[in-house]
Write an enzyme that holds these catalytic residues in place. Structure first.
Site, PDB file in Angstrom:
ATOM      1  N   GLU A  75      -6.193  37.229 -13.977  1.00 21.00           N
ATOM      2  CA  GLU A  75      -6.114  37.598 -15.388  1.00 21.00           C
ATOM      3  C   GLU A  75      -5.432  36.536 -16.248  1.00 21.00           C
ATOM      4  O   GLU A  75      -5.567  36.541 -17.474  1.00 21.00           O
ATOM      5  CB  GLU A  75      -5.351  38.920 -15.536  1.00 21.00           C
ATOM      6  N   GLU A  95      -2.877  40.504   8.848  1.00 21.39           N
ATOM      7  CA  GLU A  95      -1.487  40.530   8.385  1.00 21.39           C
ATOM      8  C   GLU A  95      -0.491  40.302   9.503  1.00 21.39           C
ATOM      9  O   GLU A  95       0.672  40.001   9.253  1.00 21.39           O
ATOM     10  CB  GLU A  95      -1.186  41.842   7.682  1.00 21.39           C
TER      11      GLU A  95
END
Length: 311
Positions: A86, A117
């Site tokens: 953004e 992960e």
């Protein structure tokens, strides 16, 4: 609380307030969720001094040529990707300035790649692949604070001499011991035990909003509360740019539209042209020299005009 419960991270513990949520009517479920969500803003308010230190350190590093990186896995990683994505359209900066790395690559943005992960060394490798160095800042995002991928990345970044920040919802977790600065909004157990996309995710999103927005404001990419560097990539953003140009310069709608056209649709360039009366090439050159900061470009051009006038 039992000894066993104390060993479970706060974000994984069961919430006694929602223990019977599966037997409730829809409105009661939603009311409980809303009540729990109300805790998030309070938790973030408690860590504002830490967020302040983070922003000030990021601004200092970026001004010196560094970059801001987010890294995480699962929901935490996706939130980092969202925030980084953004920044360029909102503030008109290069996508290189704020970058995000997610375990498992961008496929993990829309599909769970949870096993990645657990790879402690992978985070460091992914940082190196992006050219991360000692001038940069790394925000390691991990709701539980114990994700090996993210901890490995933070430790590697700190060893390089970069500034490291941990964003987690568990106090005294492993990642807080690895980072130079920790931001820990404590939101408590989730409505659905372990579902950290809920309160923990909301807290992380709020903090990331603050970090990126305050950083861009401090760097000069906002004037007043207006997005004076917004990119005009669609009809809505073109209309917003014209409104900003009118509000900032006092131009009427027709003149603002013509000025924006003359600036090739680039709002910062249009603002510099309107403020200084300069032509397109001069406005572009001044903005490039000022790293896209409108106020600096305007100041430079005005100083130049004053020098030429006084000769």
């Amino acid at each position: 609380m039992s000894e066993a419960a104390e060993s479970i991270p706060l974000t994984e513990q069961e919430n006694p307030k929602t223990a019977q949520i599966s037997s409730l009517a829809t409105e009661e479920i939603l009311r409980l969720m809303n009540e729990e969500d109300a805790r998030v803003s309070e938790a973030v308010a408690q860590v504002l001094p830490d967020v302040t230190r983070a922003v000030d350190s990021i601004v200092e590093r970026v001004r010196a040529g560094g970059k801001l990186f987010y890294i995480g896995t699962g929901t935490s990683g996706r939130l980092g990707v969202l925030d980084a994505a953004e920044v360029p359209p909102t503030f008109g900066v290069s996508p290189e300035i704020v970058q995000a790395i997610i375990a498992g690559g961008y496929e993990a943005c829309h599909r769970a790649v949870e096993a990645s992960e657990d790879d402690f060394a992978a985070g460091a490798r992914d940082l190196d692949a992006r050219g991360f160095n000692q001038r940069d800042v790394l925000v390691g995002i991990a709701a539980s604070g114990r994700t090996p991928y993210t901890i490995g990345a933070v430790q590697h970044a700190r060893e390089l001499g970069a500034f490291t920040i941990a964003l987690t919802c568990v106090p005294d977790s492993q990642i807080t011991k690895s980072a130079e600065l920790s931001i820990v909004p404590v939101v408590g157990p989730e409505v659905v035990a372990g579902s950290t996309r809920l309160k923990a995710g909301t807290a992380q999103k709020l903090v990331l909003n603050m970090i990126s927005t305050a950083t861009m404001i401090r760097l000069g990419y906002v004037t007043g509360n207006r997005m004076t560097n917004v990119q005009t990539r669609n009809v809505k953003l073109r209309a917003r740019a014209e409104r900003i140009l009118m509000a900032e310069t006092g131009l009427d709608e027709q003149s603002a539209s013509k000025t924006l056209d003359a600036a090739e649709g680039n709002l910062p360039v249009a603002l510099v042209m309107a403020y200084t009366g300069s032509e397109l090439p001069a406005a572009k050159k001044a903005l490039m020299a000022s790293s896209g900061v409108v106020s600096k470009a305007v100041e430079a051009l005005r100083k130049k005009d004053d020098l030429e006038t006084n000769r």
